[in-house]
Design a protein around this motif. Structure first.
Motif, PDB file in Angstrom:
ATOM      1  N   ASN A  49      -6.049   0.705  -4.958  1.00  0.00           N
ATOM      2  CA  ASN A  49      -6.769  -0.717  -5.507  1.00  0.00           C
ATOM      3  C   ASN A  49      -6.420  -1.674  -4.723  1.00  0.00           C
ATOM      4  N   VAL A  50      -6.310  -2.730  -5.816  1.00  0.00           N
ATOM      5  CA  VAL A  50      -5.825  -3.672  -5.133  1.00  0.00           C
ATOM      6  C   VAL A  50      -5.515  -4.808  -7.063  1.00  0.00           C
ATOM      7  N   VAL A  51      -4.235  -5.811  -6.116  1.00  0.00           N
ATOM      8  CA  VAL A  51      -4.262  -6.333  -7.467  1.00  0.00           C
ATOM      9  C   VAL A  51      -4.890  -8.019  -7.281  1.00  0.00           C
ATOM     10  N   VAL A  52      -5.664  -8.031  -9.012  1.00  0.00           N
ATOM     11  CA  VAL A  52      -5.220  -9.102  -9.371  1.00  0.00           C
ATOM     12  C   VAL A  52      -5.148  -9.850 -10.017  1.00  0.00           C
ATOM     13  N   ARG A  80     -11.097  -0.626 -18.659  1.00  0.00           N
ATOM     14  CA  ARG A  80     -12.475   0.249 -17.537  1.00  0.00           C
ATOM     15  C   ARG A  80     -12.438   0.743 -16.121  1.00  0.00           C
ATOM     16  N   SER A  81     -11.622  -0.447 -15.769  1.00  0.00           N
ATOM     17  CA  SER A  81     -11.762  -0.249 -14.205  1.00  0.00           C
ATOM     18  C   SER A  81     -10.111  -0.863 -13.960  1.00  0.00           C
ATOM     19  N   SER A  82      -8.939  -1.588 -14.711  1.00  0.00           N
ATOM     20  CA  SER A  82      -8.290  -2.103 -14.672  1.00  0.00           C
ATOM     21  C   SER A  82      -6.337  -1.256 -15.484  1.00  0.00           C
ATOM     22  N   VAL A  83      -5.401  -2.184 -14.188  1.00  0.00           N
ATOM     23  CA  VAL A  83      -4.525  -1.025 -15.134  1.00  0.00           C
ATOM     24  C   VAL A  83      -3.425  -2.054 -14.862  1.00  0.00           C
ATOM     25  N   HIS A  84      -3.051  -2.229 -16.783  1.00  0.00           N
ATOM     26  CA  HIS A  84      -2.251  -3.656 -16.314  1.00  0.00           C
ATOM     27  C   HIS A  84      -0.438  -3.048 -17.028  1.00  0.00           C
ATOM     28  N   GLY A  95      21.963  -6.962 -17.129  1.00  0.00           N
ATOM     29  CA  GLY A  95      21.195  -7.952 -17.083  1.00  0.00           C
ATOM     30  C   GLY A  95      19.823  -8.569 -16.467  1.00  0.00           C
ATOM     31  N   LEU A  96      19.071  -8.661 -17.827  1.00  0.00           N
ATOM     32  CA  LEU A  96      17.534  -9.037 -16.456  1.00  0.00           C
ATOM     33  C   LEU A  96      17.118 -10.545 -15.697  1.00  0.00           C
ATOM     34  N   ALA A  97      17.020 -10.065 -14.788  1.00  0.00           N
ATOM     35  CA  ALA A  97      16.967 -10.815 -13.578  1.00  0.00           C
ATOM     36  C   ALA A  97      15.755 -11.372 -13.889  1.00  0.00           C
ATOM     37  N   ALA A  98      14.640 -10.381 -14.381  1.00  0.00           N
ATOM     38  CA  ALA A  98      13.019 -11.378 -14.158  1.00  0.00           C
ATOM     39  C   ALA A  98      12.305  -9.989 -14.783  1.00  0.00           C
ATOM     40  N   ASP A  99      11.207 -10.699 -15.919  1.00  0.00           N
ATOM     41  CA  ASP A  99       9.958 -10.159 -16.431  1.00  0.00           C
ATOM     42  C   ASP A  99       8.930 -10.022 -15.354  1.00  0.00           C
ATOM     43  N   ALA A 100       7.913  -9.356 -15.260  1.00  0.00           N
ATOM     44  CA  ALA A 100       6.682  -9.452 -15.272  1.00  0.00           C
ATOM     45  C   ALA A 100       5.789  -9.259 -15.275  1.00  0.00           C
ATOM     46  N   ARG A 101       3.830  -8.723 -15.353  1.00  0.00           N
ATOM     47  CA  ARG A 101       3.659  -8.968 -15.680  1.00  0.00           C
ATOM     48  C   ARG A 101       2.447  -8.475 -13.492  1.00  0.00           C
ATOM     49  N   ALA A 102       0.968  -7.321 -14.463  1.00  0.00           N
ATOM     50  CA  ALA A 102       0.630  -6.829 -12.837  1.00  0.00           C
ATOM     51  C   ALA A 102      -0.552  -6.248 -13.858  1.00  0.00           C
ATOM     52  N   VAL A 103      -1.841  -6.390 -13.114  1.00  0.00           N
ATOM     53  CA  VAL A 103      -3.194  -5.989 -12.958  1.00  0.00           C
ATOM     54  C   VAL A 103      -3.850  -5.593 -11.957  1.00  0.00           C
ATOM     55  N   LEU A 104      -3.515  -4.269 -11.571  1.00  0.00           N
ATOM     56  CA  LEU A 104      -4.027  -3.333 -10.501  1.00  0.00           C
ATOM     57  C   LEU A 104      -6.253  -3.107 -11.194  1.00  0.00           C
ATOM     58  N   VAL A 105      -6.670  -3.149  -9.870  1.00  0.00           N
ATOM     59  CA  VAL A 105      -8.617  -2.840  -9.814  1.00  0.00           C
ATOM     60  C   VAL A 105      -7.904  -1.707  -9.659  1.00  0.00           C
ATOM     61  N   ILE A 117     -13.065   3.578 -13.613  1.00  0.00           N
ATOM     62  CA  ILE A 117     -11.992   4.605 -13.848  1.00  0.00           C
ATOM     63  C   ILE A 117     -12.181   6.122 -14.328  1.00  0.00           C
ATOM     64  N   GLY A 118     -11.784   7.133 -13.852  1.00  0.00           N
ATOM     65  CA  GLY A 118     -12.532   8.641 -14.886  1.00  0.00           C
ATOM     66  C   GLY A 118     -11.496   8.501 -16.067  1.00  0.00           C
ATOM     67  N   ASP A 119     -12.315   9.607 -16.483  1.00  0.00           N
ATOM     68  CA  ASP A 119     -11.322  10.526 -17.823  1.00  0.00           C
ATOM     69  C   ASP A 119     -10.022  10.929 -16.839  1.00  0.00           C
ATOM     70  N   ASP A 120     -10.546  11.786 -16.206  1.00  0.00           N
ATOM     71  CA  ASP A 120      -9.029  12.382 -15.152  1.00  0.00           C
ATOM     72  C   ASP A 120      -7.803  11.419 -14.992  1.00  0.00           C
ATOM     73  N   GLU A 121      -8.272  10.078 -14.311  1.00  0.00           N
ATOM     74  CA  GLU A 121      -7.476   9.134 -13.764  1.00  0.00           C
ATOM     75  C   GLU A 121      -6.296   8.554 -15.131  1.00  0.00           C
ATOM     76  N   ARG A 122      -7.288   8.407 -16.174  1.00  0.00           N
ATOM     77  CA  ARG A 122      -7.044   7.939 -17.347  1.00  0.00           C
ATOM     78  C   ARG A 122      -6.012   8.866 -18.087  1.00  0.00           C
ATOM     79  N   SER A 123      -6.279   9.539 -18.259  1.00  0.00           N
ATOM     80  CA  SER A 123      -5.365  10.776 -18.780  1.00  0.00           C
ATOM     81  C   SER A 123      -4.139  11.022 -17.622  1.00  0.00           C
TER      82      SER A 123
END
Length: 129
Positions: A49-52, A80-84, A95-105, A117-123
């Motif tokens: 995967n790569v971080v986008v 379709r090809s990414s995970v958020h 205590g909350l130090a940070a919140d973050a978001r990332a998308v990997l493809v 992303i295939g059905d098995d991976e999605r599952s």
């Protein structure tokens, strides 16, 4: 799906201002995402995967002397090809130090392009840990 990982801090993670250096947050968040991937679809060799996208909102400092932080990671959605991912870093006191978001493809090393992303991976991503 929510996952938690406790990460021990190290002396070089802190800066001259006496708190966790901002760049270290990315390392901790990446480590936690890798942990989630290993628990769902496998390690990098199995699921390249790569971080986008990666963003962090710093909420409060983690002072020098803090021995560990907790990273909570949630798979927010699978495209379709990414995970958020949505993530938080908290101190031992909660205590909350940070919140973050990332998308990997999902990445195909042979074509050097994203792949669906295939059905098995999605599952695997959407099943309860």
């Amino acid at each position: 799906m929510d996952y938690e990982l406790t990460i021990a801090t190290r002396w070089p993670d802190f800066d001259a201002l006496g708190h966790l250096n901002h760049a270290v947050y990315h390392v901790y968040l990446d480590e936690a995402r890798d942990d989630v991937l290993r628990k769902t679809v496998g390690d990098f060799e199995t699921w390249p995967n790569v971080v986008v996208h990666a963003s962090i909102d710093y909420r409060s400092e983690v002072p020098l002397g803090t021995r560990e932080v907790n990273v909570r990671t949630r798979i927010a959605s699978v495209g379709r090809s990414s995970v958020h991912f949505e993530q938080t870093i908290t101190t031992p006191s909660g205590g909350l130090a940070a919140d973050a978001r990332a998308v990997l493809v999902a990445w195909d090393p042979a074509t050097r392009r994203s792949r669906e992303i295939g059905d098995d991976e999605r599952s695997a991503f959407t099943s309860t840990p």
